[in-house]
Scaffold this active site. Structure first.
Site, PDB file in Angstrom:
ATOM      1  N   THR A 193       0.874  -1.166   0.000  1.00 39.15           N
ATOM      2  CA  THR A 193       0.000   0.000   0.000  1.00 39.15           C
ATOM      3  C   THR A 193       0.907   1.209   0.000  1.00 39.15           C
ATOM      4  O   THR A 193       1.862   1.260   0.773  1.00 39.15           O
ATOM      5  CB  THR A 193      -0.880   0.012   1.265  1.00 39.15           C
ATOM      6  N   ARG A 221     -14.417  -6.622  -1.246  1.00 40.96           N
ATOM      7  CA  ARG A 221     -13.744  -6.347   0.039  1.00 40.96           C
ATOM      8  C   ARG A 221     -13.027  -4.983  -0.030  1.00 40.96           C
ATOM      9  O   ARG A 221     -12.374  -4.644  -1.001  1.00 40.96           O
ATOM     10  CB  ARG A 221     -12.736  -7.450   0.323  1.00 40.96           C
ATOM     11  N   VAL A 222     -13.176  -4.222   1.040  1.00 35.23           N
ATOM     12  CA  VAL A 222     -12.490  -2.929   1.148  1.00 35.23           C
ATOM     13  C   VAL A 222     -11.634  -2.957   2.406  1.00 35.23           C
ATOM     14  O   VAL A 222     -12.108  -3.372   3.470  1.00 35.23           O
ATOM     15  CB  VAL A 222     -13.511  -1.773   1.210  1.00 35.23           C
ATOM     16  N   GLY A 223     -10.398  -2.532   2.281  1.00 34.27           N
ATOM     17  CA  GLY A 223      -9.501  -2.522   3.437  1.00 34.27           C
ATOM     18  C   GLY A 223      -9.495  -1.183   4.142  1.00 34.27           C
ATOM     19  O   GLY A 223     -10.433  -0.384   4.040  1.00 34.27           O
ATOM     20  N   ASP A 224      -8.418  -0.935   4.843  1.00 31.96           N
ATOM     21  CA  ASP A 224      -8.289   0.312   5.607  1.00 31.96           C
ATOM     22  C   ASP A 224      -7.963   1.523   4.731  1.00 31.96           C
ATOM     23  O   ASP A 224      -8.262   2.656   5.088  1.00 31.96           O
ATOM     24  CB  ASP A 224      -7.188   0.168   6.671  1.00 31.96           C
TER      25      ASP A 224
HETATM   26  N1  GLY Z   1      -3.770  -2.087   3.894  1.00 33.67           N
HETATM   27  C1  GLY Z   1      -4.354  -2.371   2.650  1.00 33.67           C
HETATM   28  C2  GLY Z   1      -5.433  -3.317   2.704  1.00 33.67           C
HETATM   29  O1  GLY Z   1      -5.655  -4.004   3.681  1.00 33.67           O
HETATM   30  O2  GLY Z   1      -6.128  -3.450   1.722  1.00 33.67           O
END
Ligand code: GLY
Length: 333
Positions: A193, A221-224
């Protein structure tokens, strides 16, 4: 000490405590996650050194890595389990203006789309088909739905077992060149990232994040990374933070907001990052031993620091005196 004296004392000393610093402090400055942050910082620096705005600098840096097809960020990144690349990005300025896009497909520069959301809409976050529609309405091109060669290879390998098994993110890809996605013989997932934080000559902070997220994730799916307060947070009075690693664990603790709050309470950038990592470890130590999360932060004065759960997280720094990669301290390794 009576109350009045205490208030006088704290008014004088609180800023000193809050901005306890270590190391070189030189502004303007840009810091970014991983060693691929070096060319990203160079791009941002072109703007910062001319007295440009930190917001423009972080966007330019993020766009640079999004253009790099052999990288885990942008359309060259690894796909989800259905073979589709979905991108997440966000941006935030010194006035807490922010914009983000999540799970957007076939748009080359999600960071600029995030900025459009920030500047042209009353919203903060657009997702999926709606984000793509907004992109097309605002002049972004629809890119072909194809995987980069490395991503295709990795996906074909992964399909043999089809197990979602994030591996610990480390800086392990030297042999493949500075931008190559980490490639594992068993097809196990990894990702990078790109998070950038900058302070410009006016002393204003901004940040941006861009990613293709966890490889072989569930579709949608979505991350942080696009979540303000998780993957990125900027408070112009205090500092800014960004994160890399398993996004679910960062979201659970509102990671970057927590880092900034620790800095507000007087911790150095590095110690604030360490305490946020520790919050994840305290929740589930055994799980934490299996995953990577790294935080990177900078305070209002330009003091930067990072910390990770695992060995192997590095970050890049650029100002008029420094241009370097710094290994982060860590808990396990
Ligand atoms: N830190 C990036 C993700 O989990 O998608």
């Amino acid at each position: 000490m009576n109350r009045r004296k205490f208030l006088q004392w704290s008014a004088f000393t609180a800023p000193l405590l809050a901005y306890k610093t270590t190391g070189n402090i030189e502004k303007p400055i840009v810091v970014s996650t991983w060693d691929s942050g070096m060319p990203v910082n160079a791009e941002a620096w072109k703007i910062l050194k001319e007295g440009g705005k930190s917001l423009d600098a972080v966007e330019a840096g993020a766009r640079y890595i999004e253009d790099e097809i052999n990288c885990c960020v942008g359309l060259g990144g690894y796909p989800d389990r259905d073979g589709i690349v979905t991108l997440d990005a966000c941006i935030m300025d010194e006035n807490a203006n922010c914009g983000a896009v999540a799970a957007v497909e076939r748009i080359k520069h999600p960071v600029s789309l995030a900025r459009k959301v920030m500047e042209k809409t009353p919203h903060v976050l657009l997702a999926g088909a709606g984000a793509q529609q907004f992109a097309l309405e605002n002049g972004f091109a629809l890119e072909p739905a194809i995987l980069s060669k490395d991503a295709e290879n990795a996906y074909q390998q992964w399909l043999k077992k089809s197990e979602y098994k994030p591996v610990i993110n480390i800086e392990n890809k030297k042999e493949n060149g500075p931008f190559a996605p980490p490639f594992f013989e068993d097809g196990s997932a990894n990702h990078d990232t790109m998070g950038l934080l900058a302070i410009d000559a006016q002393g204003n902070l901004s940040g941006a994040v861009t990613t293709s997220g966890m490889a072989f994730k569930l579709h949608g799916r979505v991350g942080d990374s696009p979540i303000i307060g998780a993957g990125l947070y900027v408070d112009n009075a205090i500092g800014a933070a960004t994160s890399s690693g398993v996004g679910e664990e960062v979201i659970r603790i509102c990671g970057t907001h927590l880092v900034v709050e620790y800095m507000r309470n007087g911790y150095s950038s590095q110690m604030a990052c360490k305490k946020a990592c520790d919050r994840i470890i305290q929740r589930d130590r055994e799980k934490a031993k299996q995953i990577q999360v790294g935080f990177l932060a900078i305070n209002k004065q330009g003091e930067y620091g990072a910390y990770a759960i695992q060995k192997g997280f590095v970050f890049s720094v650029k100002n008029s005196k420094e241009n370097k990669i710094v290994p982060a301290k860590y808990f396990f390794g």
